[in-house]
Motif scaffolding. Sequence first.
Motif, mmCIF file in Angstrom:
data_model
loop_
_atom_site.group_PDB
_atom_site.id
_atom_site.type_symbol
_atom_site.label_atom_id
_atom_site.label_comp_id
_atom_site.label_asym_id
_atom_site.label_seq_id
_atom_site.Cartn_x
_atom_site.Cartn_y
_atom_site.Cartn_z
ATOM 1 N N ALA A 1 0.834 -1.194 0.000
ATOM 2 C CA ALA A 1 0.000 0.000 0.000
ATOM 3 C C ALA A 1 0.876 1.254 0.000
ATOM 4 C CB ALA A 1 -0.910 -0.002 1.219
ATOM 5 N N ARG B 1 -3.365 5.528 -2.735
ATOM 6 C CA ARG B 1 -4.497 6.155 -2.053
ATOM 7 C C ARG B 1 -4.147 7.623 -1.844
ATOM 8 N NH1 ARG B 1 -6.742 5.192 4.041
ATOM 9 N NH2 ARG B 1 -4.507 4.921 4.392
ATOM 10 N N TRP B 2 -5.039 8.511 -2.290
ATOM 11 C CA TRP B 2 -4.794 9.947 -2.197
ATOM 12 C C TRP B 2 -5.666 10.533 -1.101
ATOM 13 C CZ3 TRP B 2 -1.083 12.132 -5.302
ATOM 14 C CH2 TRP B 2 -0.644 11.361 -6.397
ATOM 15 N N THR C 1 0.236 5.470 0.324
ATOM 16 C CA THR C 1 -0.716 6.535 0.607
ATOM 17 C C THR C 1 -0.005 7.873 0.481
ATOM 18 O OG1 THR C 1 -1.972 5.152 2.150
ATOM 19 C CG2 THR C 1 -2.268 7.536 2.325
#
Length: 416
Positions: A33, A75-76, A35
Amino acid sequence: MTTGDQHGLVIVGASLAGLRAAQTLRERGFTGAVTLVGDEPHMPYDRPPLSKRVLTDADRPPGVELPVPDGLEARWLLGRAAVGLDPAARTVTLSDGTRLSYDGLLIATGSAARGWPATQPPPPAGVVTLRSRDDALALRAGLDSAERLVVIGAGFLGGEIAAGARERGLDVTLVEAAAQPLERAIGTTAGTYVAALHRQAGIDLRTGTSVEGFVAGPDGRLTGVRLSDGTAVTADLAVLALGGVPATGWLAGSGVAHDGGVHCDPCLRALRADGSVVPGVVAAGDVARVPQPLADGEPLALGHWTNAVEQGAAAADTLLAERGHGGTPAPFTAVPSFWSDLHGAKIRSVGLPSASDEARIVEYDLPGRRLEVGYHRAGRLVGALTVGRTGRLASYRRALEEGLAPATAAEAPAAV
């Protein structure tokens, strides 16, 4: 590559350095992930055009968005700033109360525009700064209705704003406290050259003086600027171009050393005040204060486009190496570079002219718009600058790269 990360990697700063770091992670095969946190609501955009084409293009402001590659799968979290860091718990707290856990953290929060000193009376309406895309659009709108502009600070940003406003036909006064524009960055001789460019373009350049205060009309809007030499300048718009301040306020109480920027080791790992490495935390771009081999290891924060790109990639590599993917962390030794365009003159530089103690003039031709300067420190080449001679920089870059002593990861302490 499978990392087994539970929380993945968090990048605080969704601009150039942060985006380049995310791209590098994916290019290296990282599948965990990722971010990205940004205090602005916008996707990443390019900042150099903000003081150039965004202000001067006649029809409409050009797009400045940076391309986000397909497959980034990040992920923003935009429009929310980081407000706290707990390295022991490995968490970042955001302005909306969100707490993000991380296995690795990259700090790329850049810098903020330096405002008017808080110890002075606040400036009236019509005194602005330029840092963000929204700032640039607001300044563009201000230039549409202004007649007389005062730019306070003749550094790269201030010079470009002044040049753009003059191109649009405004009366422009450029105020600089030093004896010449860009004197600290490129030296007296090259600064004198830049001063001549401004004056030839019709800019009223005031050097060796500073702003003492502002004058406002009955409506509370700016009507003039008072200078320390006792003179006053009429103006209906003023821009503070006083440099940047590393965006590190959110690191208070974290244990990360951050005065003048996040203190880093040669591998871009964040340091505590005692010089020990903060585990799992790296920094890149304007906010990172990194030892510079060309300045004999002096830690410097460099606000240049190429620096953000190169450090973003290098910091991502260090994060992966720290987690056992990609070997050992490597010192960051890229040769810095910067550019600026003023009144049709293309100013280009490699190395660190600001770290020099001697400037050697190779060519100085103001009518022909040509300049070449080599910068030396204790007799050793540390930088070069040209105007209209861009092709000559390649040999300087090679010499600088060859002159850098090989650095090793052993120079940096281990994370504990």
